[in-house]
Design a protein around this motif. Structure first.
Motif, PDB file in Angstrom:
ATOM      1  N   PRO A   1      45.224  39.367  25.237  1.00  0.00           N
ATOM      2  CA  PRO A   1      45.098  40.642  24.524  1.00  0.00           C
ATOM      3  C   PRO A   1      45.876  40.702  23.210  1.00  0.00           C
ATOM      4  O   PRO A   1      45.600  41.522  22.358  1.00  0.00           O
ATOM      5  CB  PRO A   1      45.647  41.673  25.521  1.00  0.00           C
ATOM      6  CG  PRO A   1      46.390  40.899  26.542  1.00  0.00           C
ATOM      7  CD  PRO A   1      45.876  39.501  26.530  1.00  0.00           C
ATOM      8  N   SER A   2      46.857  39.823  23.065  1.00  0.00           N
ATOM      9  CA  SER A   2      47.686  39.813  21.864  1.00  0.00           C
ATOM     10  C   SER A   2      47.695  38.405  21.275  1.00  0.00           C
ATOM     11  O   SER A   2      47.506  37.420  21.995  1.00  0.00           O
ATOM     12  CB  SER A   2      49.114  40.213  22.231  1.00  0.00           C
ATOM     13  OG  SER A   2      49.991  39.991  21.145  1.00  0.00           O
ATOM     14  N   GLY A   3      47.943  38.338  19.985  1.00  0.00           N
ATOM     15  CA  GLY A   3      48.146  37.039  19.356  1.00  0.00           C
ATOM     16  C   GLY A   3      49.488  36.457  19.774  1.00  0.00           C
ATOM     17  O   GLY A   3      50.261  37.093  20.495  1.00  0.00           O
ATOM     18  N   VAL A   4      49.750  35.242  19.332  1.00  0.00           N
ATOM     19  CA  VAL A   4      51.015  34.584  19.620  1.00  0.00           C
ATOM     20  C   VAL A   4      51.721  34.282  18.307  1.00  0.00           C
ATOM     21  O   VAL A   4      51.106  34.254  17.240  1.00  0.00           O
ATOM     22  CB  VAL A   4      50.826  33.281  20.440  1.00  0.00           C
ATOM     23  CG1 VAL A   4      50.185  33.574  21.781  1.00  0.00           C
ATOM     24  CG2 VAL A   4      50.007  32.261  19.688  1.00  0.00           C
ATOM     25  N   VAL A   5      53.014  34.032  18.422  1.00  0.00           N
ATOM     26  CA  VAL A   5      53.828  33.639  17.278  1.00  0.00           C
ATOM     27  C   VAL A   5      54.324  32.225  17.555  1.00  0.00           C
ATOM     28  O   VAL A   5      54.783  31.935  18.659  1.00  0.00           O
ATOM     29  CB  VAL A   5      55.028  34.592  17.080  1.00  0.00           C
ATOM     30  CG1 VAL A   5      55.879  34.141  15.889  1.00  0.00           C
ATOM     31  CG2 VAL A   5      54.554  36.027  16.897  1.00  0.00           C
ATOM     32  N   ALA A   6      54.193  31.351  16.576  1.00  0.00           N
ATOM     33  CA  ALA A   6      54.668  29.976  16.714  1.00  0.00           C
ATOM     34  C   ALA A   6      55.569  29.632  15.542  1.00  0.00           C
ATOM     35  O   ALA A   6      55.420  30.169  14.447  1.00  0.00           O
ATOM     36  CB  ALA A   6      53.491  28.998  16.758  1.00  0.00           C
ATOM     37  N   ALA A   7      56.501  28.723  15.789  1.00  0.00           N
ATOM     38  CA  ALA A   7      57.340  28.171  14.728  1.00  0.00           C
ATOM     39  C   ALA A   7      56.947  26.717  14.555  1.00  0.00           C
ATOM     40  O   ALA A   7      56.981  25.947  15.513  1.00  0.00           O
ATOM     41  CB  ALA A   7      58.817  28.276  15.084  1.00  0.00           C
ATOM     42  N   CYS A   8      56.526  26.364  13.352  1.00  0.00           N
ATOM     43  CA  CYS A   8      56.099  24.999  13.053  1.00  0.00           C
ATOM     44  C   CYS A   8      56.213  24.801  11.548  1.00  0.00           C
ATOM     45  O   CYS A   8      55.753  25.638  10.773  1.00  0.00           O
ATOM     46  CB  CYS A   8      54.657  24.787  13.507  1.00  0.00           C
ATOM     47  SG  CYS A   8      53.957  23.192  13.054  1.00  0.00           S
ATOM     48  N   SER A   9      56.782  23.694  11.130  1.00  0.00           N
ATOM     49  CA  SER A   9      56.996  23.462   9.700  1.00  0.00           C
ATOM     50  C   SER A   9      55.706  23.547   8.888  1.00  0.00           C
ATOM     51  O   SER A   9      55.731  24.041   7.775  1.00  0.00           O
ATOM     52  CB  SER A   9      57.691  22.120   9.471  1.00  0.00           C
ATOM     53  OG  SER A   9      56.945  21.078  10.066  1.00  0.00           O
ATOM     54  N   SER A  10      54.593  23.060   9.405  1.00  0.00           N
ATOM     55  CA  SER A  10      53.286  23.196   8.740  1.00  0.00           C
ATOM     56  C   SER A  10      53.355  22.772   7.281  1.00  0.00           C
ATOM     57  O   SER A  10      52.840  23.451   6.399  1.00  0.00           O
ATOM     58  CB  SER A  10      52.777  24.640   8.839  1.00  0.00           C
ATOM     59  OG  SER A  10      52.871  25.142  10.138  1.00  0.00           O
TER      60      SER A  10
END
Length: 179
Positions: free
Chosen positions: A81-90
């Motif tokens: 139901p909700s998006g997610v948050v990720a940490a990645c240098s990208s």
């Protein structure tokens, strides 16, 4: 940040070089939205961690399985139901394409952009991270700043994490209200 918890309608990938504060900002964004948080560093294969710990920069081949692991986690959350948050240098445009390939939900990058001096200071003072400060130069050399054609929220780092977080939240709210 009072009242009901807003729903995160998209995924957010907090990006930037090492020392920019991806984990701190990502965790706080996830908490604000009551969304899951993916710590990209925890998905590195042991070989990558060993290489970086020894002061050796990763190459594209090293990063590929790691990027695919994060992309898989993002895609698995498409039906949530909700998006997610990720940490990645990208760091590269091609990495950002890998991260969003196969992901149905809109995914925005929150680019934490700081001066060399601020980033170097942050890296010198942090404790318990496998990435040595000596790799900052290679990270900056690899970084391809997001273009205007990418879904990006650019945050200028000035050392005030609360101000950086508020700037990101204001942009997200403004964009979501417009859509």
């Amino acid at each position: 940040m009072t009242g009901t918890t807003p729903v995160l309608k998209r995924n957010l990938i907090v990006m930037g070089v090492s020392g920019s504060g991806k984990t701190t900002v990502g965790e706080r964004l996830a908490a604000h939205f009551g969304a899951p948080f993916i710590e990209g560093d925890k998905l590195h294969p042991p070989e990558n961690v060993a290489k970086m710990s020894a002061g050796t920069p990763l190459n594209d081949d090293d990063r590929l399985p790691w990027l695919k692991a994060i992309a898989t986690r993002l895609a698995e959350a498409d039906d949530a139901p909700s998006g997610v948050v990720a940490a990645c240098s990208s760091l590269k445009r091609s990495y950002r394409a890998i991260l969003t390939s196969g992901v149905a939900r809109r995914t925005s990058f929150v680019f934490l952009d700081g001066s060399h001096a601020l980033l170097a200071e942050r890296m010198k003072t942090r404790k318990g991270h496998f990435m040595p400060a000596s790799l900052l130069e290679s990270q900056l050399a690899t970084l391809e700043r997001p273009g205007d054609d990418e879904d990006v929220i650019r945050i200028d780092l000035d050392g005030d994490i609360d101000a950086e977080l508020e700037a990101a939240l204001a942009t997200i709210a403004r964009e979501d209200a417009a859509n």
